[in-house]
Each structure stands twice: as structure tokens, then as C-alpha cells.
Design a protein around this motif. Structure first.
Motif, short mmCIF file in Angstrom:
data_model
loop_
_atom_site.label_atom_id
_atom_site.label_comp_id
_atom_site.label_asym_id
_atom_site.label_seq_id
_atom_site.Cartn_x
_atom_site.Cartn_y
_atom_site.Cartn_z
N LEU A 10 0.83 -1.20 0.00
CA LEU A 10 0.00 0.00 0.00
C LEU A 10 0.87 1.25 0.00
O LEU A 10 0.59 2.23 -0.71
CB LEU A 10 -0.92 0.00 1.23
N PHE A 11 1.96 1.22 0.77
CA PHE A 11 2.89 2.36 0.84
C PHE A 11 3.48 2.64 -0.54
O PHE A 11 3.51 3.78 -1.01
CB PHE A 11 4.01 2.07 1.84
N TYR A 12 3.98 1.57 -1.19
CA TYR A 12 4.60 1.75 -2.50
C TYR A 12 3.58 2.23 -3.53
O TYR A 12 3.88 3.06 -4.40
CB TYR A 12 5.25 0.45 -2.98
N LEU A 13 2.37 1.74 -3.44
CA LEU A 13 1.31 2.15 -4.36
C LEU A 13 1.01 3.64 -4.21
O LEU A 13 0.92 4.38 -5.19
CB LEU A 13 0.05 1.31 -4.10
N LEU A 14 0.89 4.08 -2.95
CA LEU A 14 0.64 5.49 -2.68
C LEU A 14 1.82 6.36 -3.13
O LEU A 14 1.65 7.42 -3.71
CB LEU A 14 0.36 5.71 -1.19
N PHE A 15 3.03 5.87 -2.84
CA PHE A 15 4.24 6.63 -3.20
C PHE A 15 4.32 6.85 -4.70
O PHE A 15 4.53 7.97 -5.17
CB PHE A 15 5.48 5.88 -2.72
N PHE A 16 4.12 5.80 -5.46
CA PHE A 16 4.24 5.91 -6.91
C PHE A 16 3.08 6.70 -7.50
O PHE A 16 3.23 7.38 -8.51
CB PHE A 16 4.35 4.53 -7.56
N SER A 17 1.91 6.62 -6.86
CA SER A 17 0.76 7.40 -7.33
C SER A 17 1.02 8.87 -7.16
O SER A 17 0.76 9.69 -8.05
CB SER A 17 -0.50 6.99 -6.57
N ILE A 18 1.55 9.24 -5.98
CA ILE A 18 1.87 10.65 -5.72
C ILE A 18 2.97 11.13 -6.65
O ILE A 18 2.91 12.22 -7.21
CB ILE A 18 2.28 10.84 -4.24
N SER A 19 3.99 10.29 -6.83
CA SER A 19 5.09 10.66 -7.72
C SER A 19 4.60 10.86 -9.14
O SER A 19 4.96 11.82 -9.82
CB SER A 19 6.19 9.58 -7.71
N ALA A 20 3.73 9.96 -9.61
CA ALA A 20 3.23 10.05 -10.97
C ALA A 20 2.41 11.31 -11.17
O ALA A 20 2.52 11.99 -12.18
CB ALA A 20 2.39 8.81 -11.29
N SER A 21 1.57 11.64 -10.14
CA SER A 21 0.75 12.84 -10.27
C SER A 21 1.59 14.10 -10.20
O SER A 21 1.30 15.10 -10.83
CB SER A 21 -0.34 12.86 -9.18
N SER A 22 2.69 14.06 -9.43
CA SER A 22 3.56 15.22 -9.32
C SER A 22 4.24 15.52 -10.64
O SER A 22 4.52 16.66 -10.95
CB SER A 22 4.62 14.98 -8.24
N TYR A 23 4.54 14.45 -11.39
CA TYR A 23 5.24 14.62 -12.66
C TYR A 23 4.30 14.38 -13.84
O TYR A 23 4.74 14.11 -14.94
CB TYR A 23 6.43 13.68 -12.74
N ALA A 24 2.98 14.44 -13.54
CA ALA A 24 2.00 14.22 -14.61
C ALA A 24 2.26 15.19 -15.75
O ALA A 24 2.53 16.36 -15.51
CB ALA A 24 0.59 14.42 -14.06
N ASN A 25 2.18 14.68 -16.98
CA ASN A 25 2.55 15.48 -18.12
C ASN A 25 1.42 15.58 -19.12
O ASN A 25 0.43 14.85 -19.05
CB ASN A 25 3.80 14.89 -18.80
N VAL A 26 1.59 16.47 -20.06
CA VAL A 26 0.61 16.65 -21.11
C VAL A 26 0.77 15.54 -22.14
O VAL A 26 1.70 14.75 -22.08
CB VAL A 26 0.79 18.03 -21.76
N SER A 27 -0.11 15.50 -23.09
CA SER A 27 -0.05 14.49 -24.13
C SER A 27 1.22 14.67 -24.97
O SER A 27 1.84 15.73 -24.99
CB SER A 27 -1.27 14.60 -25.04
N VAL A 28 1.59 13.61 -25.67
CA VAL A 28 2.76 13.65 -26.53
C VAL A 28 2.60 14.74 -27.58
O VAL A 28 3.55 15.47 -27.90
CB VAL A 28 2.98 12.27 -27.21
N LEU A 29 1.39 14.89 -28.12
CA LEU A 29 1.13 15.89 -29.16
C LEU A 29 1.35 17.30 -28.64
O LEU A 29 2.00 18.13 -29.30
CB LEU A 29 -0.30 15.74 -29.67
N GLU A 30 0.84 17.60 -27.43
CA GLU A 30 1.01 18.94 -26.87
C GLU A 30 2.46 19.19 -26.47
O GLU A 30 2.97 20.30 -26.66
CB GLU A 30 0.08 19.13 -25.67
N ARG A 31 3.10 18.18 -25.92
CA ARG A 31 4.51 18.33 -25.55
C ARG A 31 5.35 18.64 -26.79
O ARG A 31 6.22 19.52 -26.76
CB ARG A 31 5.02 17.07 -24.86
N GLU A 32 5.07 17.94 -27.87
CA GLU A 32 5.81 18.16 -29.11
C GLU A 32 5.56 19.57 -29.65
O GLU A 32 6.48 20.22 -30.17
CB GLU A 32 5.40 17.11 -30.15
N ALA A 33 4.33 20.06 -29.51
CA ALA A 33 4.01 21.42 -29.96
C ALA A 33 4.80 22.45 -29.17
O ALA A 33 5.31 23.43 -29.73
CB ALA A 33 2.51 21.68 -29.82
#
Length: 278
Positions: A10-33
Motif C-alpha cells: 500500500l505504501f509503494y502504491l501510494l508513493f508511486f501514485s503521488i510521484s506520478a501525479s507530481s510529474y504528470a505530463n501533457v499528451s505527446v502531441l502537446e509536448r511536441e508542440a
């Protein structure tokens, strides 16, 4: 033991969920733009550069709404080069501000794909070419500021489709031709600044339809004909400047007093003419 293992999972799941949301990114198309905007405007020379290895939500001047790029504010940031066609891939963009840079080239037709755009400011650059008719697709626009560039051609009639537009500022360019009648249908317009261009023809009495108009600046053009009496009906008009055209009188003293240069006109041979007042 089973309990401890479950807690660890549960700890690792929460940790990676928080990490993923912190570094959440835009779509590949928008990033490329965004990357193409950076490259085509020489991002390595910007005053405030992007760390392309960092999350996009840390990039200077970029605002995200969830995982969508909603605003770009890169005014006075030493952008050079041109705006890429891929700008149109930023479908959720509401504000684009590249004011006071050294951008050249033409306005890409893909601007017409930014149908969520509310504010467009590309003023104080060196943009050339004409204003593409596809600007009429941007029906949510409230402000359009393209002043002090090198724009040519005529004002597209499609501007009349921008029913929410409050500010239209395209002064100090090389725009020619007549003021399209469609402009008089933008009933929310508060500021209309088209001075220091090469506009000709007459100012139509339909100007009276712009009842919210507070600022009207048309000076230093080649407009002619009678000054429409309908200007008197614009009760919210506070700033008027239509001098240094070839308008004819007579004109009311009230309008003369509102005009910054007191209705100083030019004859076809360049002679200064003071209009007769009534």
C-alpha cells in the motif's frame, strides 16, 4: 507478516501514485508542440529558458489545467524566429501572449484550430503577411492584440464572427483597404484601435451599433468621406482619435473636443485642414 506485506504494498502504491501525479505530463502531441515552439523561436537564447528534462508544469510561462496546456505567457523573453504550424495542436489553449519579442514570419493558419482561445497577444514583434481568415474560427476570443508588427493585406471580414470580442488592437501595421462592415456587428467591442495603417474608404454610420465602445482610434490612415453623425450616439465613448485622415465636415463641436487632435485632417495633397464645426 501478511499484514506487514500488505502495508508495504500500500505504501509503494501510494508513493508511486503521488510521484506520478507530481510529474504528470501533457499528451505527446502537446509536448511536441511546445518543443517545436521552443526550437522555432530559439529557446536557447530566451531570457527565461525551459529545462526540457523537467516536468512541463515547471516550464517558464506555461500554465496547465490538469494535463492540458491552457496558457502560454512568454512576453519580453527574447523569442526570435517564427511561430510554428504545430501551435494549432494546443487545442485547449485559452491565452497566448508573446508580446514584445522579435518574432518574424507569418501568422500560421493553424491558429484557427485554437478554438478555446480567449486572449491573443502577439504585439510588438516583426510578424509579416496578412491576418488569416481562419481567425474567425476563434469564437471565444475576447482580446486580439496584434499592434506594432508588419502586417499587410486587408482586415478579414471573418473578424465579424468574434461576437465576444471586446478589444481589437491592430495599430501601427500596414493594413490597407476598407473597414469591413462585419466589424460593426461585434456589439461587445469596447476598444477598437486601427490607427497608423493604410485604411481607406468611409467610416460607416453603422458605427452606432457598437454601443459599448469606449475607445476608437483611427488616426493616421487614408479614410475619407463625411464624419458620421452617428458617433454622437456612442454614450460610452471616452477616447476618440480620427484625425490625420481625409474626412470632411461639418462636425459638431462636441466631437471635435473629444478628438485628441481636434479633428485635424489632411487634404489629398498633404495640407493640414481644420474641419468646419456646427
Amino acid at each position: 507478516m501478511i499484514y506487514l506485506t500488505a502495508m508495504k504494498n500500500l505504501f509503494y502504491l501510494l508513493f508511486f501514485s503521488i510521484s506520478a501525479s507530481s510529474y504528470a505530463n501533457v499528451s505527446v502531441l502537446e509536448r511536441e508542440a511546445l518543443l517545436q515552439l521552443y526550437q522555432s523561436t530559439n529557446g536557447n537564447q530566451w531570457k527565461n529558458k525551459w529545462d526540457l528534462a523537467a516536468p512541463i508544469d515547471t516550464w517558464y510561462g506555461v500554465t496547465l489545467d490538469g494535463n492540458k496546456v491552457s496558457a502560454i505567457h512568454l512576453q519580453d523573453n527574447n523569442l526570435t524566429g517564427s511561430i510554428p504550424e504545430s501551435i494549432g495542436d494546443l487545442k485547449f489553449l485559452k491565452e497566448l501572449n508573446l508580446h514584445k519579442n522579435n518574432i518574424e514570419g507569418v501568422l500560421p493558419k493553424s491558429l484557427g484550430e485554437l478554438t478555446s482561445l480567449e486572449k491573443l497577444n502577439l504585439s510588438l514583434n516583426q510578424i509579416s503577411g496578412s491576418i488569416p481568415p481562419v481567425i474567425g474560427n476563434l469564437i471565444h476570443l475576447v482580446q486580439v492584440e496584434l499592434y506594432m508588427n508588419r502586417l499587410k493585406g486587408s482586415l478579414p471580414i471573418e473578424l465579424g464572427k468574434l461576437s465576444h470580442l471586446e478589444v481589437l488592437s491592430i495599430y501601427n501595421n500596414e493594413i490597407e483597404g476598407k473597414i469591413p462592415s462585419s466589424l460593426y456587428a461585434i456589439h461587445q467591442l469596447r476598444v477598437l484601435m486601427l490607427n497608423s495603417n493604410r485604411l481607406n474608404g468611409e467610416l460607416h454610420g453603422d458605427i452606432a451599433k457598437l454601443k459599448e465602445l469606449e475607445t476608437l482610434s483611427l488616426f493616421d490612415n487614408e479614410l475619407n468621406g463625411l464624419i458620421p453623425k452617428e458617433l454622437e450616439t456612442l454614450k460610452k465613448l471616452r477616447e476618440l482619435n480620427i484625425s490625420y485622415n481625409q474626412f470632411k465636415g461639418p462636425v459638431s463641436k462636441n466631437l471635435v473636443e473629444k478628438d485628441t487632435f481636434n479633428m485635424t485632417m489632411l487634404s489629398p495633397n498633404g495640407k493640414i485642414v481644420l474641419l468646419e464645426t456646427i
